[in-house]
Scaffold this motif. Sequence first.
Motif, PDB file in Angstrom:
ATOM      1  N   GLY A  13       0.930  -1.204   0.062  1.00  0.00           N
ATOM      2  CA  GLY A  13       0.015  -0.028  -0.063  1.00  0.00           C
ATOM      3  C   GLY A  13       0.917   1.486  -0.013  1.00  0.00           C
ATOM      4  N   PRO A  14       0.221   2.002  -0.259  1.00  0.00           N
ATOM      5  CA  PRO A  14       0.734   4.071  -0.413  1.00  0.00           C
ATOM      6  C   PRO A  14       1.220   4.376   1.020  1.00  0.00           C
ATOM      7  N   ALA A  15       2.357   4.627   1.601  1.00  0.00           N
ATOM      8  CA  ALA A  15       3.041   5.005   3.323  1.00  0.00           C
ATOM      9  C   ALA A  15       3.299   6.722   3.087  1.00  0.00           C
ATOM     10  N   PHE A  16       3.041   6.668   4.520  1.00  0.00           N
ATOM     11  CA  PHE A  16       3.915   8.221   4.830  1.00  0.00           C
ATOM     12  C   PHE A  16       4.652   7.635   6.006  1.00  0.00           C
ATOM     13  N   THR A  17       6.489   8.389   5.480  1.00  0.00           N
ATOM     14  CA  THR A  17       7.316   7.939   6.713  1.00  0.00           C
ATOM     15  C   THR A  17       8.042   9.141   6.545  1.00  0.00           C
ATOM     16  N   THR A  18       9.399   9.550   7.408  1.00  0.00           N
ATOM     17  CA  THR A  18      10.107  10.257   7.207  1.00  0.00           C
ATOM     18  C   THR A  18      11.464   8.531   6.109  1.00  0.00           C
ATOM     19  N   VAL A  19      12.999   9.458   5.552  1.00  0.00           N
ATOM     20  CA  VAL A  19      13.680   8.817   5.291  1.00  0.00           C
ATOM     21  C   VAL A  19      14.802   9.196   5.775  1.00  0.00           C
ATOM     22  N   THR A  20      15.392  10.568   5.991  1.00  0.00           N
ATOM     23  CA  THR A  20      16.276  10.589   6.719  1.00  0.00           C
ATOM     24  C   THR A  20      16.705  11.395   7.626  1.00  0.00           C
ATOM     25  N   ASP A  29       2.270   3.177  -3.557  1.00  0.00           N
ATOM     26  CA  ASP A  29       2.766   1.943  -3.208  1.00  0.00           C
ATOM     27  C   ASP A  29       3.591   1.016  -3.416  1.00  0.00           C
ATOM     28  N   ARG A  30       3.761   0.406  -2.517  1.00  0.00           N
ATOM     29  CA  ARG A  30       5.031   0.041  -2.060  1.00  0.00           C
ATOM     30  C   ARG A  30       5.075  -1.832  -1.588  1.00  0.00           C
ATOM     31  N   LEU A  31       5.717  -2.297  -1.619  1.00  0.00           N
ATOM     32  CA  LEU A  31       5.236  -4.211  -1.003  1.00  0.00           C
ATOM     33  C   LEU A  31       6.348  -4.216  -0.039  1.00  0.00           C
ATOM     34  N   TYR A  32       5.757  -4.244   0.794  1.00  0.00           N
ATOM     35  CA  TYR A  32       7.038  -4.539   2.118  1.00  0.00           C
ATOM     36  C   TYR A  32       6.783  -5.811   2.111  1.00  0.00           C
ATOM     37  N   LEU A  33       8.447  -6.318   2.440  1.00  0.00           N
ATOM     38  CA  LEU A  33       9.000  -7.486   2.951  1.00  0.00           C
ATOM     39  C   LEU A  33       9.210  -7.411   4.294  1.00  0.00           C
ATOM     40  N   GLY A  70      -8.233   4.232   0.211  1.00  0.00           N
ATOM     41  CA  GLY A  70      -8.342   5.366   1.850  1.00  0.00           C
ATOM     42  C   GLY A  70      -7.079   4.837   2.878  1.00  0.00           C
ATOM     43  N   GLN A  71      -6.614   3.845   2.513  1.00  0.00           N
ATOM     44  CA  GLN A  71      -5.590   3.693   3.818  1.00  0.00           C
ATOM     45  C   GLN A  71      -4.008   3.672   3.747  1.00  0.00           C
ATOM     46  N   TYR A  72      -3.723   3.754   4.444  1.00  0.00           N
ATOM     47  CA  TYR A  72      -2.106   4.284   4.622  1.00  0.00           C
ATOM     48  C   TYR A  72      -1.600   3.509   5.330  1.00  0.00           C
ATOM     49  N   LEU A  73      -0.144   3.278   5.350  1.00  0.00           N
ATOM     50  CA  LEU A  73       1.165   2.320   6.352  1.00  0.00           C
ATOM     51  C   LEU A  73       1.876   3.621   6.789  1.00  0.00           C
ATOM     52  N   LEU A  74       2.064   3.773   7.661  1.00  0.00           N
ATOM     53  CA  LEU A  74       2.672   4.764   8.597  1.00  0.00           C
ATOM     54  C   LEU A  74       3.539   3.712   9.975  1.00  0.00           C
ATOM     55  N   PRO A  75       4.724   4.497  10.569  1.00  0.00           N
ATOM     56  CA  PRO A  75       5.770   3.936  11.168  1.00  0.00           C
ATOM     57  C   PRO A  75       4.538   3.872  13.009  1.00  0.00           C
ATOM     58  N   GLY A  76       5.301   2.675  13.855  1.00  0.00           N
ATOM     59  CA  GLY A  76       4.132   3.184  14.746  1.00  0.00           C
ATOM     60  C   GLY A  76       4.672   3.975  15.778  1.00  0.00           C
ATOM     61  N   LEU A  77       4.087   4.516  16.752  1.00  0.00           N
ATOM     62  CA  LEU A  77       4.652   5.649  17.497  1.00  0.00           C
ATOM     63  C   LEU A  77       4.795   5.265  18.793  1.00  0.00           C
ATOM     64  N   VAL A  78       6.444   6.078  19.551  1.00  0.00           N
ATOM     65  CA  VAL A  78       6.897   5.601  20.477  1.00  0.00           C
ATOM     66  C   VAL A  78       6.545   6.466  21.538  1.00  0.00           C
ATOM     67  N   GLY A 394      17.449   3.480  21.390  1.00  0.00           N
ATOM     68  CA  GLY A 394      18.755   3.153  20.540  1.00  0.00           C
ATOM     69  C   GLY A 394      18.197   1.809  19.541  1.00  0.00           C
ATOM     70  N   LEU A 395      16.868   2.036  19.269  1.00  0.00           N
ATOM     71  CA  LEU A 395      15.997   1.283  18.193  1.00  0.00           C
ATOM     72  C   LEU A 395      15.949   1.387  16.919  1.00  0.00           C
ATOM     73  N   LYS A 396      16.574   0.544  16.072  1.00  0.00           N
ATOM     74  CA  LYS A 396      16.542   0.813  14.246  1.00  0.00           C
ATOM     75  C   LYS A 396      15.006   0.694  14.059  1.00  0.00           C
ATOM     76  N   ALA A 397      13.986   1.953  14.259  1.00  0.00           N
ATOM     77  CA  ALA A 397      12.220   1.794  13.866  1.00  0.00           C
ATOM     78  C   ALA A 397      11.795   3.241  13.928  1.00  0.00           C
ATOM     79  N   GLY A 398      11.407   3.139  13.845  1.00  0.00           N
ATOM     80  CA  GLY A 398      10.516   4.251  13.912  1.00  0.00           C
ATOM     81  C   GLY A 398      10.645   5.062  11.862  1.00  0.00           C
ATOM     82  N   ARG A 399      10.503   4.444  11.211  1.00  0.00           N
ATOM     83  CA  ARG A 399      10.805   4.717   9.384  1.00  0.00           C
ATOM     84  C   ARG A 399      10.434   3.583   8.557  1.00  0.00           C
ATOM     85  N   LEU A 400       9.143   3.301   7.477  1.00  0.00           N
ATOM     86  CA  LEU A 400       9.373   2.215   6.690  1.00  0.00           C
ATOM     87  C   LEU A 400      10.414   1.804   5.780  1.00  0.00           C
TER      88      LEU A 400
END
Length: 467
Positions: A13-20, A29-33, A70-78, A394-400
């Motif tokens: 699906g489509p997503a919103f994320t920070t990249v750098t 649209d992307r397929l996340y494996l 109408g659905q979007y993938l976003l990173p989980g919140l911390v 110290g987690l590698k998380a928060g971005r797709l």
Amino acid sequence: MARLPHIALAVEGPAFTTVTGRTVEAVPDRLYLVDSTGVIARVLDPAGDDAAKARHAAEIAGWYTKLEPGQYLLPGLVDTHIHAPQWAQTGTGLDEPLEVWLDKYTFPLEARFSDPVWAEAVYSDLVATLLRLGTTTAVYYGTVDTEATLTLAALAAKAGQRAFVGKVVADDPGANPRWYRDSSTRAALAETERFLGGIGQLAAKAPQGLYGVVTPRFIPSCTLEGLKGLGQIAQQTGAFVQTHVSEGDWEHHFSLERYGVSGTVVLEQAGLLGERTILGHVVHASDDDLRRLYAHDAVISHCPHSNAYFASAVAPVRRMLDEFKLRVGLGSDISGGFSPSLWQTIRQAVISSRMLQAGVDAARAPARRGRPGSALTVDEAFYLATAGGAEALGLKAGRLLEGYLFDAQVIDTTSATGNRLPLFDEAADAGSHGVFEKIAYLTTAANVRQVWVHGAQAVPPPGGANH
Ligand code: GUN
Ligand code: FE
């Protein structure tokens, strides 16, 4: 064709994320494996051959999720700062300053958590509520009671949430009521060690991560001997540390008066500052304090809701980030903050920063009213709630992105959720930044349709509150 890794989950699906940096990108649209260790192994163009093969395999295995229009993938919140027991009084009692609020409402409430039935009822409801709101990682304060705080950790682990959990230390008999404190400094240290041991056992069954946190409540609650003992435990075990520092004028001056130095320096001298130290608030800290925090690589949890009630000032987050290069996450600070939703905290971080920038007293001339350069954008606040919080822990998380843990949520903007977002012009450009902004400002639990932590679905029971 490139060899595909062993896949345990495929989401398209489509997503919103920070990249750098701190800017939110719309990703088409992307397929996340996601591999069997919960990491995003590949992000594929859905039209390619690799994607077709992976999709087919995942469909057969029952591991394939395709987002609806109408659905979007976003990173989980911390959430980097939350008092789990205070969930039971959320939204009440905020009419008093911190030092009164603690004695009048909070210590009596927290003392009740020695009752395991009560503890389980409140803690399980909170963990489910946070997951429904897309909070995939939480840094919890429990209470002084070791067993009840282990119950909190076990409930978060079972629900699939990543959790950092601390047994609160309050060992100064002069500062804490007889009925809510550690029985002695020795007992406080021994119980902290026993607690960390208990977490170690529970963590073996929590692949998403469960961490014990050394938790002196704050400097006024603890003896210096207690603080130093906890510093030693943290250094010997490598455990995380959390506490409150320079939250409001009263507490900030307490350290200066009792010890002749700032709270930050007291913590430094007690050996409590390190790269695994999470400090709530840091609103009144001096530049010297902030430089010390940077030198120790300690991190800050910014809690804008509770700061509006207890801090008498707005934390200078932009200076912390840009001038002092500090790591910063966001905290709901239930129940000094009234909302369990980190989505709400994102909004308040923006609002508070804008009020700091512009100033608030209309009787002053505009040029003398505020602090220029303080405003945070909604992208930046979202970054703090996702990748910023993850980096703080110290987690590698928060971005797709490939190589990141798959902590994610599906946000549904349509009427099917009961909270249809007002998307009109966006019909022509469903991937516009405006869609992200509407999600950031208007999402409630009704829009959070799916949550994954570490590649595993964490599905709280349906129903409950819709914050
Ligand atoms: N300082 C010490 N304890 C607390 C607490 O429970 N909440 C907040 N906001 N500040 C504190
Ligand atoms: Fe707090």
